[in-house]
Design a protein around this motif. Structure first.
Motif, PDB file in Angstrom:
ATOM      1  N   LEU A 137       0.860  -1.183   0.000  1.00 47.01           N
ATOM      2  CA  LEU A 137       0.000   0.000   0.000  1.00 47.01           C
ATOM      3  C   LEU A 137       0.897   1.235   0.000  1.00 47.01           C
ATOM      4  N   VAL A 138       0.678   2.103  -0.979  1.00 51.64           N
ATOM      5  CA  VAL A 138       1.421   3.357  -1.076  1.00 51.64           C
ATOM      6  C   VAL A 138       0.457   4.489  -0.724  1.00 51.64           C
ATOM      7  N   ILE A 139       0.791   5.229   0.317  1.00 48.91           N
ATOM      8  CA  ILE A 139      -0.051   6.346   0.750  1.00 48.91           C
ATOM      9  C   ILE A 139       0.531   7.625   0.153  1.00 48.91           C
ATOM     10  N   HIS A 140      -0.232   8.236  -0.724  1.00 47.89           N
ATOM     11  CA  HIS A 140       0.254   9.443  -1.412  1.00 47.89           C
ATOM     12  C   HIS A 140      -0.566  10.672  -1.067  1.00 47.89           C
ATOM     13  N   GLY A 141      -1.699  10.509  -0.464  1.00 45.75           N
ATOM     14  CA  GLY A 141      -2.539  11.642  -0.088  1.00 45.75           C
ATOM     15  C   GLY A 141      -3.462  12.058  -1.229  1.00 45.75           C
ATOM     16  N   ASN A 144      -4.719  17.699  -0.870  1.00 46.06           N
ATOM     17  CA  ASN A 144      -5.404  18.823  -0.245  1.00 46.06           C
ATOM     18  C   ASN A 144      -4.441  19.979   0.052  1.00 46.06           C
ATOM     19  N   HIS A 145      -3.188  19.667   0.322  1.00 50.22           N
ATOM     20  CA  HIS A 145      -2.227  20.715   0.684  1.00 50.22           C
ATOM     21  C   HIS A 145      -1.368  21.149  -0.502  1.00 50.22           C
ATOM     22  N   THR A 146      -1.688  20.657  -1.683  1.00 51.37           N
ATOM     23  CA  THR A 146      -0.923  20.998  -2.879  1.00 51.37           C
ATOM     24  C   THR A 146      -1.317  22.389  -3.353  1.00 51.37           C
ATOM     25  N   LYS A 147      -0.305  23.182  -3.689  1.00 47.44           N
ATOM     26  CA  LYS A 147      -0.572  24.499  -4.251  1.00 47.44           C
ATOM     27  C   LYS A 147      -0.688  24.332  -5.753  1.00 47.44           C
ATOM     28  N   GLY A 148      -1.810  24.515  -6.281  1.00 46.55           N
ATOM     29  CA  GLY A 148      -2.066  24.316  -7.696  1.00 46.55           C
ATOM     30  C   GLY A 148      -3.336  23.513  -7.851  1.00 46.55           C
ATOM     31  N   THR A 149      -3.552  23.010  -9.058  1.00 44.76           N
ATOM     32  CA  THR A 149      -4.822  22.347  -9.328  1.00 44.76           C
ATOM     33  C   THR A 149      -4.776  20.838  -9.135  1.00 44.76           C
ATOM     34  N   ASP A 150      -3.744  20.171  -9.612  1.00 47.29           N
ATOM     35  CA  ASP A 150      -3.701  18.709  -9.569  1.00 47.29           C
ATOM     36  C   ASP A 150      -2.786  18.211  -8.448  1.00 47.29           C
ATOM     37  N   PRO A 151      -3.184  17.126  -7.787  1.00 47.55           N
ATOM     38  CA  PRO A 151      -2.295  16.526  -6.796  1.00 47.55           C
ATOM     39  C   PRO A 151      -1.091  15.886  -7.500  1.00 47.55           C
ATOM     40  N   VAL A 152       0.094  16.128  -6.988  1.00 47.97           N
ATOM     41  CA  VAL A 152       1.325  15.696  -7.656  1.00 47.97           C
ATOM     42  C   VAL A 152       1.626  14.217  -7.379  1.00 47.97           C
ATOM     43  N   LEU A 153       1.592  13.801  -6.113  1.00 52.87           N
ATOM     44  CA  LEU A 153       2.048  12.459  -5.749  1.00 52.87           C
ATOM     45  C   LEU A 153       1.161  11.348  -6.310  1.00 52.87           C
ATOM     46  N   GLY A 154      -0.136  11.585  -6.388  1.00 57.48           N
ATOM     47  CA  GLY A 154      -1.037  10.568  -6.956  1.00 57.48           C
ATOM     48  C   GLY A 154      -0.670  10.269  -8.404  1.00 57.48           C
ATOM     49  N   GLU A 155      -0.364  11.307  -9.163  1.00 57.18           N
ATOM     50  CA  GLU A 155       0.027  11.135 -10.570  1.00 57.18           C
ATOM     51  C   GLU A 155       1.381  10.430 -10.679  1.00 57.18           C
ATOM     52  N   VAL A 156       2.304  10.748  -9.787  1.00 51.39           N
ATOM     53  CA  VAL A 156       3.621  10.089  -9.779  1.00 51.39           C
ATOM     54  C   VAL A 156       3.448   8.592  -9.554  1.00 51.39           C
ATOM     55  N   VAL A 157       2.612   8.216  -8.595  1.00 55.40           N
ATOM     56  CA  VAL A 157       2.395   6.799  -8.289  1.00 55.40           C
ATOM     57  C   VAL A 157       1.735   6.095  -9.471  1.00 55.40           C
ATOM     58  N   ASN A 175     -12.168   0.956   2.054  1.00 59.60           N
ATOM     59  CA  ASN A 175     -12.437   1.627   3.324  1.00 59.60           C
ATOM     60  C   ASN A 175     -11.724   2.971   3.392  1.00 59.60           C
ATOM     61  N   ARG A 176     -12.410   3.927   3.942  1.00 59.91           N
ATOM     62  CA  ARG A 176     -11.820   5.249   4.116  1.00 59.91           C
ATOM     63  C   ARG A 176     -10.692   5.200   5.152  1.00 59.91           C
ATOM     64  N   GLU A 177     -10.798   4.280   6.138  1.00 62.48           N
ATOM     65  CA  GLU A 177      -9.782   4.150   7.175  1.00 62.48           C
ATOM     66  C   GLU A 177      -8.453   3.654   6.597  1.00 62.48           C
ATOM     67  N   ASP A 178      -8.515   2.902   5.496  1.00 60.99           N
ATOM     68  CA  ASP A 178      -7.301   2.377   4.867  1.00 60.99           C
ATOM     69  C   ASP A 178      -6.670   3.387   3.904  1.00 60.99           C
ATOM     70  N   GLY A 179      -7.286   4.529   3.712  1.00 61.41           N
ATOM     71  CA  GLY A 179      -6.700   5.560   2.863  1.00 61.41           C
ATOM     72  C   GLY A 179      -7.614   6.043   1.758  1.00 61.41           C
ATOM     73  N   GLY A 180      -8.583   5.249   1.375  1.00 60.16           N
ATOM     74  CA  GLY A 180      -9.512   5.656   0.313  1.00 60.16           C
ATOM     75  C   GLY A 180      -8.784   6.038  -0.956  1.00 60.16           C
ATOM     76  N   SER A 181      -9.156   7.199  -1.532  1.00 58.45           N
ATOM     77  CA  SER A 181      -8.525   7.631  -2.782  1.00 58.45           C
ATOM     78  C   SER A 181      -7.162   8.269  -2.544  1.00 58.45           C
ATOM     79  N   GLY A 182      -6.747   8.405  -1.301  1.00 61.41           N
ATOM     80  CA  GLY A 182      -5.434   8.963  -0.982  1.00 61.41           C
ATOM     81  C   GLY A 182      -4.360   7.890  -0.848  1.00 61.41           C
ATOM     82  N   ALA A 183      -4.714   6.663  -1.169  1.00 61.36           N
ATOM     83  CA  ALA A 183      -3.744   5.565  -1.110  1.00 61.36           C
ATOM     84  C   ALA A 183      -3.995   4.645  -2.301  1.00 61.36           C
ATOM     85  N   THR A 184      -2.977   3.896  -2.681  1.00 66.41           N
ATOM     86  CA  THR A 184      -3.083   2.966  -3.804  1.00 66.41           C
ATOM     87  C   THR A 184      -2.451   1.634  -3.394  1.00 66.41           C
TER      88      THR A 184
END
Length: 190
Positions: A137-141, A144-157, A175-184
């Protein structure tokens, strides 16, 4: 005929045989022998034969049990263990089992830049492949704290999964507890 006569007759037979053996030995000594120098003489052969017949069997010379010899040579096969290993192998190959299993290793990329995240992902994936870990499991977030429009780490993963040969199926935890869309989660290939 009484017992004394029988014993006398026995003694004469034994003496005659001893005389014959001596005569054979003398005639053998007088003749030219074509046998090898270290070969035993007739007397030695007879003595060895008598010794073997009268010698008690030592415990070290006992014959081995053929079943034990065969088992030592070829071993045994634990069919139950082989069946369990085969079942485990097929279960791990089953996609639904892999999708529903809990991740065996985690990597958190929060707060990293694009290049740092790629480096950490490469090292992490290679380590997991060496350890034969099937699901990570890779947690990339969510970005929400990215300055700009697109999240950077999700695209990198996502791009890393696409181009890395060890990465197979991937998805987001239910499950949201496991990270939801902020984890892969990623299923690794060996």
């Amino acid at each position: 005929m009484n017992m004394g006569d029988i014993l006398n007759q026995w003694d004469t037979i034994q003496k005659q045989e001893a005389v014959k053996k001596r005569e054979i030995a003398k005639s053998a000594k007088n003749q030219i022998s074509h046998k090898k120098a270290n070969a035993p003489s007739l007397e030695e052969k007879l003595a060895n034969k008598d010794a073997r017949l009268n010698k008690p069997v030592a415990s070290s010379e006992k014959r081995a049990n053929p079943m034990e010899v065969w088992l030592r040579r070829y071993g045994t096969i634990d069919k139950d263990k082989l069946a369990e290993e085969n079942e485990e192998r097929t279960r791990q190959q089953d996609k639904s089992y892999l999708i529903n299993m809990r991740p065996e290793a985690f990597l958190d990329l929060h707060g990293l830049h694009k290049d740092e995240a790629e480096q950490k992902l490469t090292v992490f994936i290679n380590t997991c492949v060496r350890k034969k870990i099937r699901k990570i499991l890779v947690i990339h977030g969510k970005g929400n704290h990215t300055k700009g429009t697109d999240p950077v780490l999700g695209e990198v993963v996502r791009k890393f999964i696409q181009y890395n040969p060890y990465c197979g199926m991937s998805g987001h935890p239910k499950n949201r507890e496991d990270g939801g869309s902020g984890a892969t989660w990623i299923i690794l290939k060996f």
